[in-house]
Structures are given as C-alpha cells and as structure tokens.
Design an enzyme around this catalytic site. Structure first.
Site, mmCIF file in Angstrom:
data_model
loop_
_atom_site.group_PDB
_atom_site.id
_atom_site.type_symbol
_atom_site.label_atom_id
_atom_site.label_comp_id
_atom_site.label_asym_id
_atom_site.label_seq_id
_atom_site.Cartn_x
_atom_site.Cartn_y
_atom_site.Cartn_z
ATOM 1 C CG HIS A 166 -0.314 0.098 2.550
ATOM 2 N ND1 HIS A 166 -0.078 -1.008 3.341
ATOM 3 C CD2 HIS A 166 0.143 1.156 3.272
ATOM 4 C CE1 HIS A 166 0.483 -0.633 4.485
ATOM 5 N NE2 HIS A 166 0.642 0.675 4.467
ATOM 6 C CD GLU B 277 3.302 -0.190 7.255
ATOM 7 O OE1 GLU B 277 2.771 0.802 6.710
ATOM 8 O OE2 GLU B 277 2.665 -1.051 7.890
ATOM 9 C CG HIS C 267 3.527 5.036 5.084
ATOM 10 N ND1 HIS C 267 2.474 5.620 5.739
ATOM 11 C CD2 HIS C 267 3.177 3.741 4.920
ATOM 12 C CE1 HIS C 267 1.530 4.708 5.966
ATOM 13 N NE2 HIS C 267 1.929 3.560 5.478
#
Lengths: 149, 149
Positions: free
Chosen positions: A8, A136, A87
């Site tokens: 994502h 992440e 992010h």
C-alpha cells in the site's frame, strides 16, 4: 532481500470521511474498507482497494487520519495542510530477517516491530536513510501465522 | 468514472543512478528499466517493477530526476531535498472521457493531454483539488491504440 509486493501507499488526511467521499465520487472507488482506530499508532485507518487484471487485489491506498493531538502524523499534516503521500509499504516474507537486513545496513528503524493494520508484523525505516521515503516493511499475510514477538 | 489500476507512484530523486543502487542493494529490486529522458516533461525517468502473485506486474515505482534547472520537479526537490513521493498515477480506459469527467467537477488539469512515459496519453490534476495528491491520469496501454490527439 528480494523486493516484495508494494502492499500500500499511506496517504495522510485530516478527514478520512472527506477522503472517502473524494475516492468514491471523484475517483470512482467502489471497494473501501470500514475505517478503524489503531490507538497504538495514533491513527484512524481505512483502505481503498484498487483493481488488477484478476480482482480488487492491487496496491491499496491506506488513508490515515490523526486520532488526536499527539498523533505521529500531525507534523506531516502541519507541513502538508491538504494531506498527501506519507509512506510506502513493501511486503517481506520474514519480518525478523528483514529487520536484521536493514539494521545490518545501518538503516534507522523507528521503534519496535509491531502489529500493523493488516494484522501482521511491521516496522518503519527512517526516510533519511531511504532516499526521502518513509518506508513500512510488512510481513506478507499468511493463514495460520503464529508470529508472537 | 470507475477507479482504475494504480499504475505507478512517482518518486522524485536528485539522482536516478543513486536511487537504482538503493532499490537494488537495499530493497532487493531485480527488475529495473533503463532510464530514458522525457525532454518535454523535463525529467529523466526509470521504472522499478514490483511483483504480484502472477509476475512483475505490480504498481511500479517511477523514479524521476530533473533534466536541468528548468525541470518542473525542481521545486519539489527544493522542498524535499532527499527526494520523496511526488505523484500517484491511476489508469483509465478512455483519456478523453476522463478529462471531461475531471473538468466537469471543477478539478484543475495541468496542461494539455500528452503522451506519458508508457507511450499512452496522460494528464495531471492539481494536488489542491485532489486532497493534496498530485494525480496523473493515464490511459491503460492497449495494443494497436490509435490515439493521436
């Protein structure tokens, strides 16, 4: 390490409700998850699912809204008052190995490995060590995972 | 409009060469295209391919580097000196219909529809009208496309 799936991209917003309206009405999204609170991370979270040739299993848009005045995304929203890309999140097969990999390269990891929005372990790597991108790292969801560290 | 595939996210960098090293050595990317210049856009471009369950056909990372001092991404790099997430790009079936769709909603479109890095027509929508996200709209590549406007 082998590059994993781009799970994502995280997009910060002052209002998930407004962002959902935007993705539904302007972008034509039909598959958006119910928002939920992640109190440990200080954010409300919601996923916009995107299509591939085989279904709604593309890279997701993760909408994140501050839960309160102490949320870690408040600084980002002060700098980006309209919201914006916050992010990127890549999957790995083994989060423990991935953490060692980044540590061995001197990349600063932000806090402990913890359970992320998809229910699997995640950690964040400092944008200053990642060409400006807060990154992440997330273990690919598996059925029957027994991760418990 | 119906939400299309998240084709790529654009990541600005001062040096595609350094970014390629980062994606290869740190992130483990094995499938990275040759960089090429897009002189009309003022950028050098290169794609990092990401995996899905069925191949290296996931949402791409589009690395963009300014070609010279007049590049439209220089302002972004002044604000983000390490580089960072610059835009998102969603696919649509018909670029002409999509342009009308965004115009009818009062979204500011930046410049004419033009040919993008994948050889299909694209346009950009102003981040101020898109919840802070500079958004590229790109016609899905088709074999035998005869778009010529």
């Amino acid at each position: 390490m082998k590059l994993g799936r781009l799970n994502h991209i995280g997009i910060a917003t002052h209002s998930i409700a407004d962002s959902i309206k935007h993705y539904r009405k302007v972008m034509g999204a039909a598959d958006i998850s119910e928002p939920f609170d992640m109190e440990e991370q200080g954010v409300k979270v919601c996923f916009v699912n995107t299509p591939t040739e085989s279904g709604m299993n593309g890279t997701q848009i993760e909408l994140i809204e501050p839960l309160d005045g102490s949320s870690p995304i408040n600084n980002f929203l002060e700098d980006h008052p309209l919201g914006g890309q916050h992010h990127v999140c890549f999957e790995v097969e083994d989060i423990v190995e991935a953490r060692v990999w980044f540590e061995e390269q001197g990349k600063r990891i932000l806090g402990p490995t913890r359970i992320g929005a998809h229910g699997t372990p995640i950690f964040f790597v400092h944008p200053k060590d990642m060409m400006g991108n807060l990154t992440e790292i997330m273990e690919t969801p598996k059925e029957g995972s027994d991760w418990s560290n």
